[in-house]
Design a protein around this motif. Sequence first.
Motif, PDB file in Angstrom:
ATOM      1  N   LEU A 228      44.043  28.264  35.162  1.00  8.53           N
ATOM      2  CA  LEU A 228      44.029  29.605  34.568  1.00  8.53           C
ATOM      3  C   LEU A 228      42.598  30.114  34.411  1.00  8.53           C
ATOM      4  O   LEU A 228      42.281  31.246  34.789  1.00  8.53           O
ATOM      5  N   LEU A 229      41.713  29.278  33.867  1.00  9.75           N
ATOM      6  CA  LEU A 229      40.327  29.696  33.663  1.00  9.75           C
ATOM      7  C   LEU A 229      39.643  29.981  34.994  1.00  9.75           C
ATOM      8  O   LEU A 229      38.865  30.937  35.116  1.00  9.75           O
ATOM      9  N   GLN A 230      39.937  29.171  36.003  1.00  8.28           N
ATOM     10  CA  GLN A 230      39.326  29.397  37.309  1.00  8.28           C
ATOM     11  C   GLN A 230      39.822  30.701  37.916  1.00  8.28           C
ATOM     12  O   GLN A 230      39.042  31.450  38.539  1.00  8.28           O
ATOM     13  N   LEU A 231      41.094  31.002  37.742  1.00  6.45           N
ATOM     14  CA  LEU A 231      41.653  32.262  38.226  1.00  6.45           C
ATOM     15  C   LEU A 231      40.955  33.448  37.556  1.00  6.45           C
ATOM     16  O   LEU A 231      40.596  34.428  38.216  1.00  6.45           O
ATOM     17  N   ILE A 232      40.749  33.352  36.251  1.00  5.86           N
ATOM     18  CA  ILE A 232      40.092  34.431  35.513  1.00  5.86           C
ATOM     19  C   ILE A 232      38.683  34.657  36.052  1.00  5.86           C
ATOM     20  O   ILE A 232      38.276  35.795  36.326  1.00  5.86           O
ATOM     21  N   LEU A 233      37.919  33.593  36.241  1.00  5.89           N
ATOM     22  CA  LEU A 233      36.534  33.733  36.681  1.00  5.89           C
ATOM     23  C   LEU A 233      36.431  34.259  38.102  1.00  5.89           C
ATOM     24  O   LEU A 233      35.601  35.123  38.397  1.00  5.89           O
ATOM     25  N   GLU A 234      37.260  33.748  38.992  1.00  5.16           N
ATOM     26  CA  GLU A 234      37.227  34.224  40.375  1.00  5.16           C
ATOM     27  C   GLU A 234      37.585  35.704  40.444  1.00  5.16           C
ATOM     28  O   GLU A 234      36.984  36.478  41.192  1.00  5.16           O
ATOM     29  N   THR A 235      38.565  36.088  39.650  1.00  5.50           N
ATOM     30  CA  THR A 235      38.996  37.489  39.628  1.00  5.50           C
ATOM     31  C   THR A 235      37.902  38.397  39.107  1.00  5.50           C
ATOM     32  O   THR A 235      37.560  39.407  39.723  1.00  5.50           O
TER      33      THR A 235
ATOM     34  N   PHE B  79      23.316  40.742  32.331  1.00  6.52           N
ATOM     35  CA  PHE B  79      24.255  39.836  31.669  1.00  6.52           C
ATOM     36  C   PHE B  79      25.252  40.626  30.828  1.00  6.52           C
ATOM     37  O   PHE B  79      24.915  41.666  30.261  1.00  6.52           O
ATOM     38  N   ILE B  80      26.476  40.102  30.773  1.00 10.43           N
ATOM     39  CA  ILE B  80      27.467  40.643  29.850  1.00 10.43           C
ATOM     40  C   ILE B  80      28.248  39.473  29.253  1.00 10.43           C
ATOM     41  O   ILE B  80      28.605  38.524  29.958  1.00 10.43           O
ATOM     42  N   SER B  81      28.449  39.525  27.950  1.00 13.00           N
ATOM     43  CA  SER B  81      29.201  38.491  27.253  1.00 13.00           C
ATOM     44  C   SER B  81      30.296  39.163  26.447  1.00 13.00           C
ATOM     45  O   SER B  81      30.036  40.119  25.712  1.00 13.00           O
ATOM     46  N   TYR B  82      31.530  38.671  26.598  1.00  9.96           N
ATOM     47  CA  TYR B  82      32.685  39.327  25.971  1.00  9.96           C
ATOM     48  C   TYR B  82      33.481  38.294  25.172  1.00  9.96           C
ATOM     49  O   TYR B  82      33.796  37.209  25.669  1.00  9.96           O
ATOM     50  N   PRO B  83      33.825  38.620  23.914  1.00  8.64           N
ATOM     51  CA  PRO B  83      34.567  37.657  23.093  1.00  8.64           C
ATOM     52  C   PRO B  83      36.034  37.569  23.511  1.00  8.64           C
ATOM     53  O   PRO B  83      36.663  38.579  23.833  1.00  8.64           O
ATOM     54  N   LEU B  84      36.574  36.371  23.503  1.00 11.60           N
ATOM     55  CA  LEU B  84      37.993  36.146  23.749  1.00 11.60           C
ATOM     56  C   LEU B  84      38.662  35.976  22.382  1.00 11.60           C
ATOM     57  O   LEU B  84      38.347  35.035  21.651  1.00 11.60           O
TER      58      LEU B  84
ATOM     59  N   GLN C  95      32.073  49.584  31.790  1.00 12.02           N
ATOM     60  CA  GLN C  95      32.728  48.379  32.291  1.00 12.02           C
ATOM     61  C   GLN C  95      33.244  47.497  31.161  1.00 12.02           C
ATOM     62  O   GLN C  95      34.089  46.638  31.388  1.00 12.02           O
ATOM     63  N   ILE C  96      32.730  47.711  29.964  1.00 11.68           N
ATOM     64  CA  ILE C  96      33.269  47.013  28.798  1.00 11.68           C
ATOM     65  C   ILE C  96      34.745  47.349  28.626  1.00 11.68           C
ATOM     66  O   ILE C  96      35.571  46.487  28.321  1.00 11.68           O
ATOM     67  N   ASN C  97      35.081  48.634  28.839  1.00  7.46           N
ATOM     68  CA  ASN C  97      36.478  49.065  28.700  1.00  7.46           C
ATOM     69  C   ASN C  97      37.366  48.372  29.729  1.00  7.46           C
ATOM     70  O   ASN C  97      38.475  47.922  29.408  1.00  7.46           O
ATOM     71  N   SER C  98      36.885  48.315  30.983  1.00  6.44           N
ATOM     72  CA  SER C  98      37.671  47.645  32.026  1.00  6.44           C
ATOM     73  C   SER C  98      37.799  46.159  31.734  1.00  6.44           C
ATOM     74  O   SER C  98      38.865  45.560  31.900  1.00  6.44           O
ATOM     75  N   LEU C  99      36.704  45.566  31.280  1.00  9.02           N
ATOM     76  CA  LEU C  99      36.715  44.145  30.987  1.00  9.02           C
ATOM     77  C   LEU C  99      37.647  43.815  29.826  1.00  9.02           C
ATOM     78  O   LEU C  99      38.243  42.735  29.786  1.00  9.02           O
TER      79      LEU C  99
ATOM     80  N   ILE D 218      40.538  44.921  29.233  1.00 12.18           N
ATOM     81  CA  ILE D 218      41.922  44.763  29.700  1.00 12.18           C
ATOM     82  C   ILE D 218      42.186  43.316  30.092  1.00 12.18           C
ATOM     83  O   ILE D 218      43.148  42.690  29.636  1.00 12.18           O
ATOM     84  N   ILE D 219      41.300  42.781  30.946  1.00 10.74           N
ATOM     85  CA  ILE D 219      41.516  41.423  31.429  1.00 10.74           C
ATOM     86  C   ILE D 219      41.201  40.402  30.341  1.00 10.74           C
ATOM     87  O   ILE D 219      41.857  39.360  30.240  1.00 10.74           O
ATOM     88  N   ALA D 220      40.206  40.706  29.486  1.00 13.79           N
ATOM     89  CA  ALA D 220      39.844  39.759  28.425  1.00 13.79           C
ATOM     90  C   ALA D 220      40.979  39.612  27.423  1.00 13.79           C
ATOM     91  O   ALA D 220      41.256  38.506  26.938  1.00 13.79           O
ATOM     92  N   SER D 221      41.644  40.710  27.116  1.00 11.71           N
ATOM     93  CA  SER D 221      42.758  40.659  26.177  1.00 11.71           C
ATOM     94  C   SER D 221      43.895  39.809  26.731  1.00 11.71           C
ATOM     95  O   SER D 221      44.453  38.950  26.039  1.00 11.71           O
ATOM     96  N   LYS D 222      44.239  40.060  28.000  1.00 15.89           N
ATOM     97  CA  LYS D 222      45.303  39.283  28.633  1.00 15.89           C
ATOM     98  C   LYS D 222      44.891  37.828  28.792  1.00 15.89           C
ATOM     99  O   LYS D 222      45.681  36.904  28.576  1.00 15.89           O
ATOM    100  N   ALA D 223      43.611  37.617  29.151  1.00 17.09           N
ATOM    101  CA  ALA D 223      43.120  36.253  29.326  1.00 17.09           C
ATOM    102  C   ALA D 223      43.173  35.485  28.019  1.00 17.09           C
ATOM    103  O   ALA D 223      43.547  34.304  27.992  1.00 17.09           O
TER     104      ALA D 223
END
Length: 539
Positions: A187-194, A271-276, A301-305, A307-312
């Motif tokens: 799962l983590l690898q899928l998130i990073l590759e995506t 660099f960008i860092s986003y909390p999970l 791009q924070i807004n786009s990120l 979406i995926i961060a929430s699901k991740a």
Amino acid sequence: MCKNKTAEKINFRVSKPIENMIAPVVKIRRISQMPSKAKILVVDDEIYICNIIQEMLSSDDYEVLTTNLPQEALRILKNQPVDLVLTDLIMGDKSGVDILKSALEISQDIVVILMTGQPAIENAISVLKMGAYDYLIKPFTLESLRATIRRGLEKQNLYRENINLKETVSLCKISEAMGSTIHLKSLLQLILETLSMEFDASLSSILLVEDKNKSLALKAYYGMSTHPVELSFLHGEHPVPQWVVKNAKPKILNPGEQDQQSEKEKPRRSFISYPLMAKGRVIGVLNLVRVGNYSSFSPGQINSLSIIASKASSAIENSLLDENLEEAYLNILTALANAVEARDIYTRGHTERVWYMAEIIAREMGWDSEKLWEVKIGGILHDIGKIGIPDAILNKPGELTPEEFEIMKAHPAQGAKILEGISFLAPSLPYVLYHHERFDGQGYPFGLRQEKIPIQGRLLAVVDTFDAMCSDRPYRKRKGVPVALKEIEDCAGTQFDPEIARIFLKVWEDKKIDPEKLKQDNRKTPPQIHLTPKPLRVG
């Protein structure tokens, strides 16, 4: 020399002013402090022309940078984001075409407008084909300049909105795909590759907060780096990921904001860092790094990120719960399997021998690592139903009565009942239920025939019977390997699937099965069985 800098027209045919004899100048005027202002770079080897254009745009909501040196323009483009470039076509050794090519290499959505006092149809067509937005002929009016800039920026905004829409749709689709992925590492690898693909990131990492000491632990990594700042950021040692965990907010760090990066350091990094987040708490950090030609992460791009961060975050939380549940189930079933082994001195080591031989046959048939894991789990658990068979029947020294045999025949169904409802062990059910079925339909518990018997049952039937014939039982002595091999051969097509029987005999003949590993273990203390988690599918 043109003295009126606010004139309605700019006449570029006047002689060179004295300013061009002094050192090259870079001037920046912040026309507006609004965060949404577009940044315009004006490049012309005539300093006074740069000044006039800057004055012309003074009433508009733009941030204007000017330079009379093409080399300096290229440095600006590499080191900070620019929305629009207004450049002269001919400037000594360098030309507006060089600026155009470099600008488009750095940013695919940048708007480039060229100016010239020597118009030619061939030149106009050439630069437009190269990707220039428009071509202004000197002298031009303030209105035409403003209109051209406005149209270029409107087109750019439309392009960016379309990109953002496509990005959002793509991320939504990917986030749905993540819902079907259970194992944490995959799962983590899928998130990073995506994310690396969608956000054009060279490097990425996911760190999860350790429950014991609340420190960040690196769990997944994408890309390769030896740069100390990149490694510090990706491993969570950099102040930015630490700040993100503490404040539960995303943070962007672009060139010009980094103490670690000097003005001359290349390549530039963003660099960008986003909390999970899960259930109102930070469970980890998602880090992305861009390396190379300048292309900084933007607040949009924070807004786009998000979406995926929430699901991740949800998927990671669920995956952690699933893994904990799997581990608990495996521990319980390991205990049950060991309990079965402990109850019957005659069958100690039977499950491991069955799994060992079944795996060799499965490899010969080309089964992948996931199927081989299922063979192991199925082989080890195939007799789990015997936990419900009374000791008086299980260890009876003589032959079973018809009534006792009926009770013994119930162990496949009892084993399936123990495992039912445990979704990740569902692949083991065919091994448990069908290993006593016969190819001719005379087996139990269902009396299935030929291909109606799942291949897992047909596979296990061969190795289970072979091991039984080569082992002592309470009611008889072992028959020995030669007799067992002959019976497998003779019963192919009746008791056994003929193809699987053939493969078994072949791997035995090829010495792929080690007879030493099949010796019956009559130790008082049975060997311990260990069930392991399902391996990750690669690719």
